[in-house]
Write a protein that holds these residues in place. Structure first.
Motif, PDB file in Angstrom:
ATOM      1  N   ARG A 185     -18.190  12.324  -0.288  1.00  0.00           N
ATOM      2  CA  ARG A 185     -18.630  13.236   0.768  1.00  0.00           C
ATOM      3  C   ARG A 185     -17.900  12.972   2.077  1.00  0.00           C
ATOM      4  O   ARG A 185     -17.572  13.895   2.815  1.00  0.00           O
ATOM      5  N   ASP A 186     -17.673  11.703   2.392  1.00  0.00           N
ATOM      6  CA  ASP A 186     -17.089  11.350   3.686  1.00  0.00           C
ATOM      7  C   ASP A 186     -16.072  10.229   3.496  1.00  0.00           C
ATOM      8  O   ASP A 186     -16.427   9.114   3.100  1.00  0.00           O
ATOM      9  N   ILE A 187     -14.804  10.519   3.780  1.00  0.00           N
ATOM     10  CA  ILE A 187     -13.722   9.555   3.561  1.00  0.00           C
ATOM     11  C   ILE A 187     -13.892   8.313   4.435  1.00  0.00           C
ATOM     12  O   ILE A 187     -13.714   7.180   3.968  1.00  0.00           O
ATOM     13  N   ASP A 188     -14.232   8.505   5.716  1.00  0.00           N
ATOM     14  CA  ASP A 188     -14.363   7.360   6.617  1.00  0.00           C
ATOM     15  C   ASP A 188     -15.448   6.398   6.141  1.00  0.00           C
ATOM     16  O   ASP A 188     -15.263   5.174   6.138  1.00  0.00           O
ATOM     17  N   THR A 189     -16.604   6.951   5.766  1.00  0.00           N
ATOM     18  CA  THR A 189     -17.699   6.104   5.287  1.00  0.00           C
ATOM     19  C   THR A 189     -17.309   5.407   3.988  1.00  0.00           C
ATOM     20  O   THR A 189     -17.579   4.211   3.805  1.00  0.00           O
ATOM     21  N   ALA A 190     -16.662   6.147   3.089  1.00  0.00           N
ATOM     22  CA  ALA A 190     -16.235   5.550   1.823  1.00  0.00           C
ATOM     23  C   ALA A 190     -15.265   4.396   2.051  1.00  0.00           C
ATOM     24  O   ALA A 190     -15.370   3.338   1.411  1.00  0.00           O
ATOM     25  N   ALA A 191     -14.325   4.573   2.974  1.00  0.00           N
ATOM     26  CA  ALA A 191     -13.357   3.512   3.265  1.00  0.00           C
ATOM     27  C   ALA A 191     -14.052   2.262   3.792  1.00  0.00           C
ATOM     28  O   ALA A 191     -13.730   1.136   3.385  1.00  0.00           O
ATOM     29  N   GLU A 192     -15.014   2.434   4.700  1.00  0.00           N
ATOM     30  CA  GLU A 192     -15.752   1.288   5.251  1.00  0.00           C
ATOM     31  C   GLU A 192     -16.539   0.581   4.155  1.00  0.00           C
ATOM     32  O   GLU A 192     -16.561  -0.652   4.083  1.00  0.00           O
ATOM     33  N   LEU A 193     -17.218   1.349   3.308  1.00  0.00           N
ATOM     34  CA  LEU A 193     -18.009   0.754   2.232  1.00  0.00           C
ATOM     35  C   LEU A 193     -17.136  -0.036   1.267  1.00  0.00           C
ATOM     36  O   LEU A 193     -17.479  -1.151   0.850  1.00  0.00           O
ATOM     37  N   ILE A 194     -15.986   0.534   0.916  1.00  0.00           N
ATOM     38  CA  ILE A 194     -15.098  -0.141  -0.036  1.00  0.00           C
ATOM     39  C   ILE A 194     -14.522  -1.413   0.575  1.00  0.00           C
ATOM     40  O   ILE A 194     -14.485  -2.469  -0.069  1.00  0.00           O
ATOM     41  N   SER A 201      -0.463   9.797  -7.888  1.00  0.00           N
ATOM     42  CA  SER A 201      -0.519  11.017  -8.699  1.00  0.00           C
ATOM     43  C   SER A 201      -1.838  11.057  -9.468  1.00  0.00           C
ATOM     44  O   SER A 201      -2.517  10.034  -9.621  1.00  0.00           O
ATOM     45  N   PRO A 202      -2.240  12.235  -9.972  1.00  0.00           N
ATOM     46  CA  PRO A 202      -3.492  12.350 -10.731  1.00  0.00           C
ATOM     47  C   PRO A 202      -3.541  11.360 -11.899  1.00  0.00           C
ATOM     48  O   PRO A 202      -2.542  11.130 -12.578  1.00  0.00           O
ATOM     49  N   LEU A 214      -7.356   7.081   0.306  1.00  0.00           N
ATOM     50  CA  LEU A 214      -8.444   7.920  -0.202  1.00  0.00           C
ATOM     51  C   LEU A 214      -8.211   9.385   0.145  1.00  0.00           C
ATOM     52  O   LEU A 214      -8.486  10.279  -0.670  1.00  0.00           O
ATOM     53  N   ALA A 215      -7.706   9.632   1.339  1.00  0.00           N
ATOM     54  CA  ALA A 215      -7.487  11.015   1.764  1.00  0.00           C
ATOM     55  C   ALA A 215      -6.387  11.687   0.952  1.00  0.00           C
ATOM     56  O   ALA A 215      -6.421  12.901   0.731  1.00  0.00           O
ATOM     57  N   ARG A 216      -5.400  10.912   0.492  1.00  0.00           N
ATOM     58  CA  ARG A 216      -4.263  11.495  -0.211  1.00  0.00           C
ATOM     59  C   ARG A 216      -4.414  11.512  -1.729  1.00  0.00           C
ATOM     60  O   ARG A 216      -3.675  12.198  -2.407  1.00  0.00           O
ATOM     61  N   HIS A 217      -5.372  10.721  -2.270  1.00  0.00           N
ATOM     62  CA  HIS A 217      -5.464  10.639  -3.728  1.00  0.00           C
ATOM     63  C   HIS A 217      -6.256  11.820  -4.278  1.00  0.00           C
ATOM     64  O   HIS A 217      -7.392  12.061  -3.882  1.00  0.00           O
ATOM     65  N   PRO A 218      -5.685  12.567  -5.238  1.00  0.00           N
ATOM     66  CA  PRO A 218      -6.343  13.780  -5.751  1.00  0.00           C
ATOM     67  C   PRO A 218      -7.596  13.503  -6.586  1.00  0.00           C
ATOM     68  O   PRO A 218      -8.397  14.418  -6.808  1.00  0.00           O
ATOM     69  N   ASP A 219      -7.766  12.271  -7.043  1.00  0.00           N
ATOM     70  CA  ASP A 219      -8.922  11.960  -7.899  1.00  0.00           C
ATOM     71  C   ASP A 219     -10.134  11.476  -7.124  1.00  0.00           C
ATOM     72  O   ASP A 219     -11.174  11.183  -7.720  1.00  0.00           O
ATOM     73  N   ALA A 244       0.818  -1.216   0.000  1.00  0.00           N
ATOM     74  CA  ALA A 244       0.000   0.000   0.000  1.00  0.00           C
ATOM     75  C   ALA A 244       0.850   1.263   0.000  1.00  0.00           C
ATOM     76  O   ALA A 244       0.515   2.252  -0.663  1.00  0.00           O
ATOM     77  N   ASP A 245       1.961   1.249   0.724  1.00  0.00           N
ATOM     78  CA  ASP A 245       2.798   2.453   0.832  1.00  0.00           C
ATOM     79  C   ASP A 245       3.601   2.736  -0.433  1.00  0.00           C
ATOM     80  O   ASP A 245       4.219   3.796  -0.545  1.00  0.00           O
ATOM     81  N   GLN A 246       3.607   1.803  -1.376  1.00  0.00           N
ATOM     82  CA  GLN A 246       4.419   1.969  -2.581  1.00  0.00           C
ATOM     83  C   GLN A 246       3.600   2.391  -3.797  1.00  0.00           C
ATOM     84  O   GLN A 246       4.137   2.501  -4.898  1.00  0.00           O
TER      85      GLN A 246
END
Length: 206
Positions: A158-167, A91-92, A149-154, A85-87
């Motif tokens: 609405r809500d990063i936490d909810t999106a992460a849980e759903l994914i 970028s856009p 999700l928080a770092r990706h520009p694309d 994940a860290d690698q």
């Protein structure tokens, strides 16, 4: 219940290399026996025979096959850490590739024999240690996905936490279901459709 938890605890924690190798032989043998014979017929006698040890030696490490199956599932979870994940390139224009890496990692981590995977999902008894391992795995995976999700520009949700849980729920649940019965959909088709669906959601496509 504490008494139930004790039934699922390994009897011996290896402190020497030979003991650790014996424990791994038991777990490897059990994985083959459960996959070949099913859980009901996957007896400790069969496991000991496959591991080429005496039944008495097996019982020095595990009190019963429930404890062995619980350890197999915990090992499966611990080996499922997303080490790449860290690698990833964030970028856009790389969102689809990022999502594909997440989906592919989930598929690769569930590449065990389908019969064994079904048994681990359906038969593994829930001890306190196993529940803690599942919770730790979920929290670590969730933190990785939220960070990406928080770092990706694309990403436009609405809500990063909810999106992460759903994914996480969508990818993990559907991957478990598919890999436990891979005849339903070709893995390549599953991967493409799931990547497309998650990518469109994260982009905010309407």
């Amino acid at each position: 219940m504490p008494s139930a938890d004790r039934r699922l605890q390994p009897r011996r924690t290896p402190r020497q290399v030979r003991a650790e190798l014996t424990r791994e032989r038991i777990l490897t043998a059990a994985a083959h026996v459960f996959a070949e014979h099913g859980y009901a017929a996957g007896t400790t006698n069969r496991i000991a025979e496959r591991a080429r040890i005496s039944i008495g030696s097996l019982y020095q490490y595990f009190p019963n096959k429930d404890a062995i199956l619980a350890q197999l599932l915990m090992r499966h979870l611990d080996r499922g850490a997303w080490t790449q994940a860290d690698q990833l390139d964030l970028s856009p224009g790389t969102l689809e590739a990022t999502v594909r890496a997440l989906v592919r990692d989930a598929i690769d981590n569930h590449g065990d024999d389908p019969q064994l995977l079904r048994i681990m999902i359906e038969e593994a008894p829930m001890s306190k240690e196993l529940l803690e391992t599942i919770d730790r795995h979920s929290r670590e995976r969730g933190a990785q996905v939220r960070d990406l999700l928080a770092r990706h520009p694309d990403v436009h949700v609405r809500d990063i936490d909810t999106a992460a849980e759903l994914i996480m729920f969508t990818v993990e649940l559907n991957t478990h279901k598919l890999m436990a019965d891979p005849r339903t959909i070709p893995v390549e088709t599953f991967e493409k459709e799931l990547v497309d669906m998650v990518t469109r959601y994260l982009r905010g496509d309407r």
